[in-house]
Design a protein around this motif. Sequence first.
Motif, mmCIF file in Angstrom:
data_model
loop_
_atom_site.group_PDB
_atom_site.id
_atom_site.type_symbol
_atom_site.label_atom_id
_atom_site.label_comp_id
_atom_site.label_asym_id
_atom_site.label_seq_id
_atom_site.Cartn_x
_atom_site.Cartn_y
_atom_site.Cartn_z
ATOM 1 N N GLY A 136 0.819 -1.212 0.000
ATOM 2 C CA GLY A 136 0.000 0.000 0.000
ATOM 3 C C GLY A 136 0.851 1.259 0.000
ATOM 4 O O GLY A 136 2.061 1.221 -0.222
ATOM 5 N N GLY A 137 0.207 2.394 0.282
ATOM 6 C CA GLY A 137 0.929 3.663 0.317
ATOM 7 C C GLY A 137 0.570 4.556 -0.858
ATOM 8 O O GLY A 137 0.056 4.091 -1.878
ATOM 9 N N ALA A 138 0.845 5.844 -0.700
ATOM 10 C CA ALA A 138 0.518 6.839 -1.730
ATOM 11 C C ALA A 138 1.606 6.900 -2.801
ATOM 12 O O ALA A 138 2.760 6.534 -2.565
ATOM 13 C CB ALA A 138 0.347 8.207 -1.085
ATOM 14 N N GLN A 139 1.221 7.383 -3.972
ATOM 15 C CA GLN A 139 2.157 7.504 -5.093
ATOM 16 C C GLN A 139 2.850 8.866 -5.061
ATOM 17 O O GLN A 139 2.227 9.881 -4.760
ATOM 18 C CB GLN A 139 1.393 7.343 -6.414
ATOM 19 N N PHE A 140 4.137 8.894 -5.381
ATOM 20 C CA PHE A 140 4.894 10.154 -5.433
ATOM 21 C C PHE A 140 6.055 9.993 -6.396
ATOM 22 O O PHE A 140 6.430 8.876 -6.770
ATOM 23 C CB PHE A 140 5.397 10.549 -4.032
ATOM 24 N N GLU A 141 6.626 11.110 -6.787
ATOM 25 C CA GLU A 141 7.731 11.113 -7.738
ATOM 26 C C GLU A 141 9.043 10.700 -7.063
ATOM 27 O O GLU A 141 9.334 11.124 -5.941
ATOM 28 C CB GLU A 141 7.904 12.504 -8.351
ATOM 29 N N SER A 146 18.356 21.709 10.142
ATOM 30 C CA SER A 146 17.837 20.417 10.571
ATOM 31 C C SER A 146 18.420 20.034 11.922
ATOM 32 O O SER A 146 19.564 20.381 12.242
ATOM 33 C CB SER A 146 18.190 19.340 9.537
ATOM 34 N N SER A 147 17.626 19.331 12.707
ATOM 35 C CA SER A 147 18.090 18.884 14.029
ATOM 36 C C SER A 147 18.987 17.651 13.927
ATOM 37 O O SER A 147 19.629 17.252 14.891
ATOM 38 C CB SER A 147 16.886 18.569 14.928
ATOM 39 N N THR A 148 19.011 17.048 12.737
ATOM 40 C CA THR A 148 19.848 15.862 12.512
ATOM 41 C C THR A 148 20.727 16.070 11.277
ATOM 42 O O THR A 148 20.369 16.846 10.391
ATOM 43 C CB THR A 148 18.979 14.602 12.306
ATOM 44 N N PRO A 149 21.859 15.377 11.200
ATOM 45 C CA PRO A 149 22.727 15.499 10.016
ATOM 46 C C PRO A 149 21.982 15.061 8.751
ATOM 47 O O PRO A 149 21.103 14.189 8.805
ATOM 48 C CB PRO A 149 23.897 14.559 10.342
ATOM 49 N N TYR A 150 22.341 15.650 7.629
ATOM 50 C CA TYR A 150 21.702 15.328 6.352
ATOM 51 C C TYR A 150 21.970 13.877 5.976
ATOM 52 O O TYR A 150 23.112 13.414 5.993
ATOM 53 C CB TYR A 150 22.245 16.252 5.267
ATOM 54 N N MET A 151 20.895 13.161 5.658
ATOM 55 C CA MET A 151 21.004 11.767 5.236
ATOM 56 C C MET A 151 20.432 11.667 3.817
ATOM 57 O O MET A 151 19.211 11.563 3.636
ATOM 58 C CB MET A 151 20.223 10.842 6.172
ATOM 59 N N PRO A 152 21.281 11.711 2.794
ATOM 60 C CA PRO A 152 20.757 11.653 1.421
ATOM 61 C C PRO A 152 20.098 10.309 1.145
ATOM 62 O O PRO A 152 20.684 9.249 1.399
ATOM 63 C CB PRO A 152 22.011 11.851 0.558
ATOM 64 N N HIS A 153 18.882 10.350 0.642
ATOM 65 C CA HIS A 153 18.151 9.109 0.375
ATOM 66 C C HIS A 153 17.062 9.358 -0.669
ATOM 67 O O HIS A 153 16.664 10.490 -0.904
ATOM 68 C CB HIS A 153 17.524 8.561 1.655
ATOM 69 N N MET A 154 16.598 8.282 -1.261
ATOM 70 C CA MET A 154 15.492 8.329 -2.207
ATOM 71 C C MET A 154 14.412 7.367 -1.702
ATOM 72 O O MET A 154 14.609 6.155 -1.698
ATOM 73 C CB MET A 154 15.950 7.924 -3.617
ATOM 74 N N SER A 155 13.306 7.910 -1.235
ATOM 75 C CA SER A 155 12.246 7.081 -0.665
ATOM 76 C C SER A 155 11.597 6.192 -1.723
ATOM 77 O O SER A 155 11.392 6.603 -2.869
ATOM 78 C CB SER A 155 11.182 7.959 -0.006
ATOM 79 N N LEU A 156 11.285 4.978 -1.317
ATOM 80 C CA LEU A 156 10.596 4.027 -2.182
ATOM 81 C C LEU A 156 9.154 3.815 -1.756
ATOM 82 O O LEU A 156 8.289 3.499 -2.577
ATOM 83 C CB LEU A 156 11.317 2.671 -2.163
ATOM 84 N N LEU A 157 8.895 3.995 -0.455
ATOM 85 C CA LEU A 157 7.572 3.695 0.081
ATOM 86 C C LEU A 157 7.270 4.602 1.263
ATOM 87 O O LEU A 157 8.068 4.699 2.200
ATOM 88 C CB LEU A 157 7.531 2.220 0.539
ATOM 89 N N TYR A 158 6.126 5.290 1.193
ATOM 90 C CA TYR A 158 5.604 6.031 2.336
ATOM 91 C C TYR A 158 4.479 5.188 2.928
ATOM 92 O O TYR A 158 3.456 4.957 2.275
ATOM 93 C CB TYR A 158 5.008 7.376 1.900
ATOM 94 N N ALA A 159 4.633 4.729 4.156
ATOM 95 C CA ALA A 159 3.597 3.894 4.771
ATOM 96 C C ALA A 159 3.886 3.731 6.251
ATOM 97 O O ALA A 159 5.022 3.925 6.712
ATOM 98 C CB ALA A 159 3.535 2.527 4.091
ATOM 99 N N ASP A 160 2.849 3.383 6.993
ATOM 100 C CA ASP A 160 2.997 3.045 8.409
ATOM 101 C C ASP A 160 2.980 1.520 8.517
ATOM 102 O O ASP A 160 1.919 0.893 8.537
ATOM 103 C CB ASP A 160 1.852 3.654 9.230
ATOM 104 N N LEU A 161 4.159 0.929 8.545
ATOM 105 C CA LEU A 161 4.275 -0.529 8.596
ATOM 106 C C LEU A 161 4.910 -0.977 9.911
ATOM 107 O O LEU A 161 5.636 -0.207 10.555
ATOM 108 C CB LEU A 161 5.142 -1.035 7.438
ATOM 109 N N THR A 162 4.673 -2.210 10.265
ATOM 110 C CA THR A 162 5.348 -2.786 11.423
ATOM 111 C C THR A 162 6.796 -3.097 11.027
ATOM 112 O O THR A 162 7.141 -3.092 9.832
ATOM 113 C CB THR A 162 4.659 -4.097 11.857
ATOM 114 N N ASP A 163 7.629 -3.372 12.006
ATOM 115 C CA ASP A 163 9.031 -3.703 11.725
ATOM 116 C C ASP A 163 9.129 -4.940 10.832
ATOM 117 O O ASP A 163 9.984 -5.021 9.938
ATOM 118 C CB ASP A 163 9.791 -3.943 13.031
ATOM 119 N N GLU A 164 8.244 -5.893 11.080
ATOM 120 C CA GLU A 164 8.242 -7.127 10.286
ATOM 121 C C GLU A 164 7.860 -6.836 8.829
ATOM 122 O O GLU A 164 8.482 -7.359 7.893
ATOM 123 C CB GLU A 164 7.262 -8.133 10.883
#
Length: 235
Positions: free
Chosen positions: A87-92, A165-183
């Motif tokens: 599941g999850g929403a679509q994005f570029e 930012s409150s945290t160091p920059y972490m360059p990444h490209m998201s593949l999935l936006y969702a609320d999933l369990t760790d499993e």
Amino acid sequence: MFNNIFLIKFLTFLGLIGISLLFYSILKVPDPMKKVQLTEADTKTEEKVKLTEAENKTDVYSVWGLPSEEVSNRVKKLMNGLRSEFGGAQFEPHVTVVGAIKLSEEEARDKFRKGCGEVKKVYSGTVEKVDVGTFFYQCVYLLLHPTTEVVEPSARCCRSFGYNSSTPYMPHMSLLYADLTDEEKKKAQEKAYILDESIDNMSFQITRLALYKTDTEDKSLKSWEKIEEYNLRAN
């Protein structure tokens, strides 16, 4: 004689009342031109208020680094495969350059153009691995090697936006936006490698920067939209 004097006084009294009523009616009749002028003034005031409200209205904006069409299509195929199962929403496909910051549209456009002027050139990123995060917007993603080439453009853009930012920059490209369990995240991570076995060896160029309106409260992403795009110059 007495009756005549009384009649004259009575008629005089009626005349005075008549004149008074006439003046009163004249004073009470509104001036049509004055009404028009007031209406026009009110309209202009309302327009000014609306313009001021529009100028002061703020939204959440982000700056994205966009890959070439070829790379984008490859990543979209992977993203579609994950969404079909989890599941999850679509994005570029994108690499976040400046995180969510609240501004008026005019401010966002101005800062975006300044930031693009600081970056100017196409730059490259290399995938380190498929990784998982702890919240919705970093559920499953491609972690990039934090090289100077990929970190510096973000730093320059962030300075233009006044973004800290409150945290160091972490360059990444998201593949999935969702609320999933760790499993579920672990399964999605494994699925990514099944869908594209060599994804963690992918190198690509960021050819464009884009200003997006990204309301982080809207997890459907339906309100998200591209505001402006800038083509980076080839090296």
